[in-house]
Design a protein around this motif. Structure first.
Motif, PDB file in Angstrom:
ATOM      1  N   PHE A  29      -3.129 -17.912 -14.271  1.00 46.56           N
ATOM      2  CA  PHE A  29      -1.704 -17.759 -14.576  1.00 46.56           C
ATOM      3  C   PHE A  29      -1.391 -16.429 -15.253  1.00 46.56           C
ATOM      4  O   PHE A  29      -0.260 -15.991 -15.284  1.00 46.56           O
ATOM      5  N   GLU A  30      -2.412 -15.808 -15.828  1.00 51.59           N
ATOM      6  CA  GLU A  30      -2.201 -14.526 -16.500  1.00 51.59           C
ATOM      7  C   GLU A  30      -3.006 -13.398 -15.843  1.00 51.59           C
ATOM      8  O   GLU A  30      -2.955 -12.257 -16.288  1.00 51.59           O
TER       9      GLU A  30
ATOM     10  N   THR B  80     -15.598 -21.860 -12.808  1.00 55.35           N
ATOM     11  CA  THR B  80     -14.775 -23.060 -12.696  1.00 55.35           C
ATOM     12  C   THR B  80     -13.733 -22.792 -11.610  1.00 55.35           C
ATOM     13  O   THR B  80     -13.527 -21.643 -11.207  1.00 55.35           O
ATOM     14  N   ASN B  81     -13.081 -23.842 -11.182  1.00 49.86           N
ATOM     15  CA  ASN B  81     -12.014 -23.674 -10.190  1.00 49.86           C
ATOM     16  C   ASN B  81     -10.951 -22.693 -10.664  1.00 49.86           C
ATOM     17  O   ASN B  81     -10.504 -21.838  -9.902  1.00 49.86           O
ATOM     18  N   GLU B  82     -10.543 -22.813 -11.931  1.00 48.92           N
ATOM     19  CA  GLU B  82      -9.512 -21.918 -12.445  1.00 48.92           C
ATOM     20  C   GLU B  82     -10.007 -20.471 -12.495  1.00 48.92           C
ATOM     21  O   GLU B  82      -9.278 -19.543 -12.158  1.00 48.92           O
TER      22      GLU B  82
ATOM     23  N   MET C  18     -11.397 -11.457 -22.580  1.00 48.24           N
ATOM     24  CA  MET C  18     -11.945 -12.400 -21.602  1.00 48.24           C
ATOM     25  C   MET C  18     -10.830 -13.242 -20.974  1.00 48.24           C
ATOM     26  O   MET C  18     -10.854 -14.474 -21.046  1.00 48.24           O
ATOM     27  N   ILE C  19      -9.862 -12.609 -20.354  1.00 50.39           N
ATOM     28  CA  ILE C  19      -8.730 -13.337 -19.762  1.00 50.39           C
ATOM     29  C   ILE C  19      -9.151 -13.848 -18.391  1.00 50.39           C
ATOM     30  O   ILE C  19      -9.345 -13.057 -17.461  1.00 50.39           O
ATOM     31  N   ASP C  20      -9.301 -15.165 -18.259  1.00 50.86           N
ATOM     32  CA  ASP C  20      -9.906 -15.710 -17.043  1.00 50.86           C
ATOM     33  C   ASP C  20      -9.139 -16.879 -16.439  1.00 50.86           C
ATOM     34  O   ASP C  20      -9.728 -17.688 -15.719  1.00 50.86           O
ATOM     35  N   ASN C  21      -7.835 -16.965 -16.733  1.00 54.88           N
ATOM     36  CA  ASN C  21      -7.052 -18.023 -16.098  1.00 54.88           C
ATOM     37  C   ASN C  21      -6.154 -17.421 -15.011  1.00 54.88           C
ATOM     38  O   ASN C  21      -5.753 -16.260 -15.098  1.00 54.88           O
TER      39      ASN C  21
ATOM     40  N   PHE D   9      -2.402  -9.320 -16.462  1.00 51.67           N
ATOM     41  CA  PHE D   9      -3.390  -8.722 -17.352  1.00 51.67           C
ATOM     42  C   PHE D   9      -4.210  -7.643 -16.656  1.00 51.67           C
ATOM     43  O   PHE D   9      -4.511  -6.603 -17.239  1.00 51.67           O
TER      44      PHE D   9
END
Lengths: 273, 273, 273
Positions: free
Chosen positions: A55-56, A75-77, A50-53, A60
């Motif tokens: 920056f990665e 969310t914004n991110e 669940m990589i959801d930022n 990914f």
């Protein structure tokens, strides 16, 4: 073999391939579905993350075999991560699934993002009847994130969405999958009336479509994931008719599906669009 | 009594102490694990609180008996909270556990944060074989957040990490715990092959190590938490061999563990590093 | 009919109305409770939607039948959404429930927000004994988000909070509901000692109160939701005494409650404030 039997053979192959490859599936999903979708993917044979930022997201998606984007509680991110990952998926020919939860005028922020994400050509768009109908340009009286329409009544409307994606999948009492490749609609029957009483099943289904997309064509992947759910839901209901136990049994059958059960219980029809 | 029997006595004491003290454990964890880890801690006897914002991190860590930091799905706000809470934990001599989920070059943002957090001297670092091997400086072909390596093959590599922490714990078919205090490796057997099919079990284990750290030494705490999981996993699998029911039974045994079950089923070996 | 029997009749009517209307309930809740609260609402008959971003908060609250705000693990974006949605709920006469998780001096950020949200006159405030006592102005030694006090000992203190809300509900071994309308306290018995061992049950109860508020008066709604939980907890415990199975059975009974079970098992008393 008739066309339906051929499709079922392809579903069996896709399921087998999923067990063999255990593909890495990146999920950008909502806070309600995160745990449940991860458990469904693990039980079905895939390897979820669940990589959801933001920056990665790019690095990914680059190593992922498929991507699932779900707009449930953004969310914004996460929104930034969705854009980056969808763009990366398109660039790297990684299949990706778009689930436009709650699409419609009341939830404008996410709907604008969905419109933007369409430019990155999702492999599959999946949603309930209200979401797909609205996305296809119709005015629908929405009720939050649950559907107010019947999948059988709206699948004709979804044809225009095939300009954006290979498949359009509409969940409901019966599921309908529009395939650009087959130029047809596949109806998948099964499941249980209890399924919509368990939250995030639709979201988890979107993630499972992505997992199958990692191992087969978009059309077979979408039909296979829906059939996987439909059989698990049907068998779970035969075993348990109360909601808590049904949900436990559903996860059991997501995990214990096998070629024999697919052959025996797959219930699909091919219709003209 | 031999050294193994003495360790098992200490595990029983730690478990008993956990029930008596019900320590407050702050968890900064991921969206997949939040509910599951809280339920595991409650069932095991601790009092969890998922306080993960930077504005309350310092005051909350100050009153917590232990802290668990997990890098699964970090947000910017959580990253700030992790720094503040880790620093506060070090300052107030509060034991804390670091779980570097997905550590490696593909997930650089979190990996940089893990490197930074090491300066606050985690009490225990726990992860799967891929994560620990990478953290120990090896190049590993990663596959998202699941391990591609075997715990038995990498625990030798982890020795260098003892400069940062009292214990290093590596999950796998067998778990291996490197202890600075004992200058030894403890192998914990048990569990079930179904356990990795349930998401967030590793994350919940990290939180449980933190809970035990609140009531005993880092070495006993880490062994006790792994033994707690290994016995629950083993007994759950004896009761239920399907994934949904296994997970229900696993939670049952996390809750109903007792000194007799620990004495009867603890399966640990002491090895040289 | 005596006053208690009349109340039970009203609970039955409220439950029936909930099944008929399936009201849309917006929940701004924490990462631990999101999935669980959604499942409880679905099982109980409502239609939950966890819309918690500030960009869609106003439009979504406008179409929602009720709103539940829970301060468990707030983010900056959720905090903004809480303010907007609470204000919108007040303006549109939409009932809303405030659950001040962890209220107290250690968790100042959220507590300041709770103080601010009181100006929008929540329909119901619900919490555990520690939270409600602190909110009523008492100094309480807190332990994270779990209560250190007994609900029976603090409900007298809660009377001052009726200047902000129609009902104040305090969870515990027995639940106590202060009603401005009735100028009385209603004690609801039932449940099980296992219930506090399942995380987020209080949070889900807050969401269920909101759901009932969409179909009946604040007083009946609050009593009905507590009775719904108390009966489900009691019957679940009769069926299963281990924590994993209890939780499955609890969800079963949340779903299968009916007028007969309410008539048979509702255990409420009316006390003077």
């Amino acid at each position: 073999m008739d066309q339906t039997s051929t499709l079922i053979e392809h579903i069996v192959e896709a399921w087998t391939q999923l067990q063999t490859e255990q593909p890495l599936v990146q999920c950008i999903t909502n806070s309600v579905a995160a745990n449940y979708a991860a458990n469904v993917l693990l039980a079905a044979g895939a390897s979820p993350a669940m990589i959801d930022n933001p920056f990665e997201a790019e690095s990914f998606t680059t190593i992922s075999a498929a991507l699932s984007i779900n707009l449930g509680t953004p969310t914004n991110e996460q929104m930034q991560a969705m854009q980056i990952s969808a763009q990366t998926a398109q660039r790297t020919n990684t299949p990706w699934v778009l689930d436009p939860v709650g699409y419609g005028p009341v939830l404008k922020w996410r709907s604008d993002m969905v419109d933007e994400l369409l430019q990155y050509n999702p492999t599959v768009i999946r949603g309930n009847a209200s979401e797909i109908s609205t996305l296809a340009g119709n005015q629908v009286l929405s009720k939050g994130v649950d559907s107010t329409l019947d999948s059988a009544d709206v699948y004709h409307q979804a044809k225009v969405l095939l300009e954006h994606a290979e498949c359009i999948a509409i969940s409901g009492e019966s599921d309908f999958i529009l395939s650009k490749e087959l130029d047809a609609v596949i109806q998948v029957n099964g499941g249980s009336y209890l399924q919509p009483k368990v939250t995030a099943t639709g979201c988890a289904l979107g993630a499972l479509i992505a997992a199958y997309c990692a191992v087969t064509t978009p059309t077979i992947a979408t039909i296979a994931a829906h059939t996987h759910f439909a059989i698990a839901g049907k068998l779970a209901f035969e075993k348990a008719q109360t909601i808590g136990q049904f949900n436990v049994a559903f996860m059991d059958y997501i995990h214990s599906l096998n070629p024999d059960l697919i052959q025996q219980y797959a219930d699909i029809k091919i219709l003209e669009i």
